[in-house]
Structure formats: structure tokens, C-alpha cells
Design an enzyme around this catalytic site. Structure first.
Site, PDB file in Angstrom:
ATOM      1  N   HIS A  31      13.234   9.139   0.686  1.00  0.00           N
ATOM      2  CA  HIS A  31      13.207   7.678   0.675  1.00  0.00           C
ATOM      3  C   HIS A  31      12.106   7.138   1.586  1.00  0.00           C
ATOM      4  CE1 HIS A  31      16.666   6.581  -1.710  1.00  0.00           C
ATOM      5  NE2 HIS A  31      17.482   7.351  -0.997  1.00  0.00           N
ATOM      6  N   CYS A  35       8.884   5.530  -1.956  1.00  0.00           N
ATOM      7  CA  CYS A  35       8.420   4.143  -1.951  1.00  0.00           C
ATOM      8  C   CYS A  35       7.896   3.771  -0.564  1.00  0.00           C
ATOM      9  CB  CYS A  35       9.568   3.210  -2.331  1.00  0.00           C
ATOM     10  SG  CYS A  35      10.262   3.511  -3.974  1.00  0.00           S
TER      11      CYS A  35
END
Length: 386
Positions: free
Chosen positions: A115, A165
Site C-alpha cells: 500500500h 499508489c
């Protein structure tokens, strides 16, 4: 200027090809080392499925295509206790060691799969710092990576690939414009996937579980300091004031207040209860963790000739954690593997272009980005292939 950059790129490529994989530097072997980090966050609300598979996809590429030796590849994963865990402290330590030990001409590579998130940062134009999320949520922010990369000697070839991301700008290099139409299949439907973006509210939820008390977005700094102490990022715990030691002015307070209000709204806390929620944070809501004067100065920008970054997607997009046919993987990592099958000798620009094509053909909307100098964009991906 562009022509001079291209000529320098051609000269450097010739030098790298002369060295080759397993070549020499002043009579000594050129070293190639890699750090591969996979975070599936098992048993948490942030759980992903494909990040460990990404690590072993990349390990295969390094050994089979790029000529890396297995013993030169350090793996950190969170699903197998026989491996070191990808904690924030372990990741920073291993990357710093690799960067400091590398000599001019060496090839070093870090691949992060997991993440990404954004945390408040007053020194940024948008008041947000990009960060990657280790398995223990001991966040590693962009300033950490710049600080570590700055230890590289001139002439070290450092590649950073982030399949997550919110990883753009990690090295503060310019984004190379990828031109040309993508080979998009209008009928393509992507397989099931989850996003590799962890909202700051989710980071707070996990830290709240770890500490046994409520952590709000504005208390992340204090929570990291309380939980990890000296092992916390010196930059992540010092974000609420700017690094010069000055207090926020009224405009900055107003802007950060608007940002926090939006965070509270997502948490379902209304404006009347924000003060009470902060007071109930048991210390971490107050942003403890040192005075402004104790905060470290922001690291210098990484020189343009050092470091090449490939990001999972553009800032407004999502990097996909794909679950297809009983297997799972990062969409970017898988399409880099496919791109190298088509062209094992692809340079960075060509590789990102091919990966974008593959993603578009598969129905994905993410567009990986290349951030480096124009010169470095024309060099072989990581190192010359074997």
C-alpha cells in the site's frame, strides 16, 4: 539541450554495456544487489493478496533476465516467518545499507509491493507527503527515501520500483512524458482487483488497534513516535510543523484545518465532536513527538543523475492488486514481466511504455510513470540483460 542529454545517455549506455552484467570496474567485479519488499498485511483490514507473488516474479526477472545472483537479493515478506519481516525499520536499514555500500558502476534495485498513502506535511505544496506502508505501519515517507538515496555515490545506478499508489515524487525527479497512443482494447474487462491505496483513516485504524486507543489523522505523528520510538521515521514523526522550526501561520493552519475536517468527515466525526475526539486520543491525538526545533531538516533533493523511479500509477489513479484465476499479483509488476518477455533489452522509457500498453489491453486504467532525467530514461532497465 535535449540532443546533448541523448548523447550523454548513449555514452552511459555504451559504458554500461561495456561493463555488462558481471563485468568489471577497475579490475573488480561490478556488484548487483536488490531489495525486494512484499506486504500482504495478513489478518488486517488492509490485507492484500498479490504482493508476495510480486516479490518472486521480480526475483525471477532479476536472476533470469538481469543476471543477479540469488545471494545478492534480499527479500522481506510478511507471510513467512522464515524471512525477515518488511517492517519500516527493516526496510530503511536494508535500503540504507545497500545505498551506502554501492560503488560507482554498481547496480542496485529496490522493488516495493504494498500500500501507499498520504500523510499531512506542511513542507509540501499540497500539504501531503507520499508514503509507503510497511507491514507494521511504521510509515516510510518520501523524505526518508530521498535521505537514503542521497548516500549513493556518484556513478551508482539506483532503480526504485513502487507497485503501489501515492509513490510519485518519491525522489523528486521530473516525470518523463510517455508519448504515443496506448494499445487499448475497448472491450477488455479487468479481472477482480483491490486498490493498493491505504487512506490515512485506515492507517489510523490499524495504529489504534496496535496502541489500544483512538488515533486520529492529526495524531499519526505522535502515534508513530509512541509506538516505534527511535525506530520511527525521523521525518514521519516531524510533519506538523515545517522543518525550519517555525510555527504554522494562520493561512497554513486554516488549510491544514480544512484537510483535517475532510478526514474527520470520512471518519463520521462531525465538527462539534472533533475537539472531544482529539482530547480522547490519549496523547497521540495531540501530535506529541518533539518540538519544532527538534525536527530534522528536509533532505536535499536527490541529484538528477542518481535514481530512477517507476511508479505504480498517476496520482489520481489506483494501482491494482489483481485476483485472477486463483492467483494474485500487482498489475504493474505482472505487466513489467510481460514487457520484458517482449523486449528483454528494453530501456526504462520503452519498458514503461510497454507496461502501459499491457495494462490498457487488460482493461486497467492505471498509468505507471517514469521519473528521472531524460538521459537516464534511455538506459537499460536496471542493468543490461544477460
Amino acid at each position: 539541450v535535449r540532443e546533448r542529454e541523448r548523447e550523454r545517455a548513449r555514452e552511459r549506455e555504451r559504458e554500461r554495456l561495456d561493463e555488462g552484467c558481471g563485468g568489471t570496474r577497475g579490475g573488480e567485479m561490478v556488484a548487483k544487489k536488490a531489495l525486494l519488499v512484499g506486504n500482504n498485511y495478513p489478518g488486517t483490514k488492509a490485507e492484500l493478496k498479490g504482493c508476495i507473488n510480486d516479490v518472486f516474479i521480480m526475483k525471477d526477472i532479476l536472476m533470469r533476465v538481469k543476471g543477479f545472483e540469488e545471494e545478492s537479493i534480499k527479500i522481506l515478506i510478511d507471510t513467512d516467518s522464515s524471512y525477515e519481516q518488511p517492517t519500516g525499520e527493516n526496510i530503511r536499514r536494508e535500503l540504507a545499507k545497500m545505498c551506502k555500500e554501492a560503488e560507482p558502476g554498481d547496480y542496485i534495485f529496490m522493488h516495493f509491493s504494498g500500500h501507499g498513502t498520504q500523510v499531512p506535511g506542511m513542507e509540501e505544496d499540497d500539504f501531503k507527503n507520499e508514503a509507503i506502508c510497511p507491514t507494521d505501519m511504521n510509515l516510510i515517507v518520501d523524505d526518508d527515501l530521498r535521505d537514503i538515496a542521497n548516500a549513493c555515490k556518484e556513478g551508482v545506478n539506483f532503480t526504485l520500483l513502487t507497485d503501489c499508489c501515492h509513490s510519485g515524487g518519491m525522489l523528486d525527479h521530473r516525470e518523463i512524458r510517455i508519448t504515443g497512443d496506448k494499445k487499448k482494447d475497448p472491450d477488455a474487462v479487468p479481472p477482480e482487483y483491490a486498490g493498493r491505496e491505504l487512506p490515512i483513516e485506515s492507517v489510523c485504524s490499524i495504529l489504534s488497534q496496535q496502541l489500544g486507543k483512538l488515533v486520529e489523522p492529526h495524531g499519526v505523528r505522535g502515534a508513530l513516535s509512541e509506538k516505534y520510538g527511535a525506530a520511527a521515521s525521523k521525518f514521519a514523526v516531524g510533519m506538523w510543523e515545517n522543518y525550519s522550526g517555525k510555527k504554522m501561520n494562520s493561512k497554513q493552519k486554516q488549510q491544514i484545518g480544512a484537510f483535517l475536517t475532510s478526514c474527520f468527515a470520512k471518519l463520521g466525526v462531525d465538527g462539534d465532536n472533533q475537539h472531544n475526539a482529539s482530547a480522547g486520543a490519549g496523547g497521540s491525538g495531540g501530535g506529541s513527538g518533539g518540538s519544532a526545533a527538534d525536527k530534522p531538516p528536509r533532505p536535499a533533493n536527490v541529484p538528477s543523475e542518481i535514481g530512477i523511479l517507476i511508479t505504480g500509477c498517476q496520482g489520481h489513479e489506483t494501482s491494482a492488486d489483481v485476483r485472477a484465476g486463483g492467483t494474485a499479483y500487482g498489475a504493474l509488476t505482472k505487466n513489467i514481466e510481460k514487457a520484458l518477455e517482449k523486449n528483454p533489452n528494453a530501456n526504462f522509457y520503452e519498458l514503461v511504455h510497454l507496461a502501459r500498453d499491457g495494462l490498457a489491453e487488460g482493461g486497467f486504467t492505471q498509468n505507471p510513470c517514469l521519473e528521472c532525467s531524460e538521459e537516464n530514461a534511455r538506459l537499460p532497465f536496471i542493468c543490461p540483460s544477460v
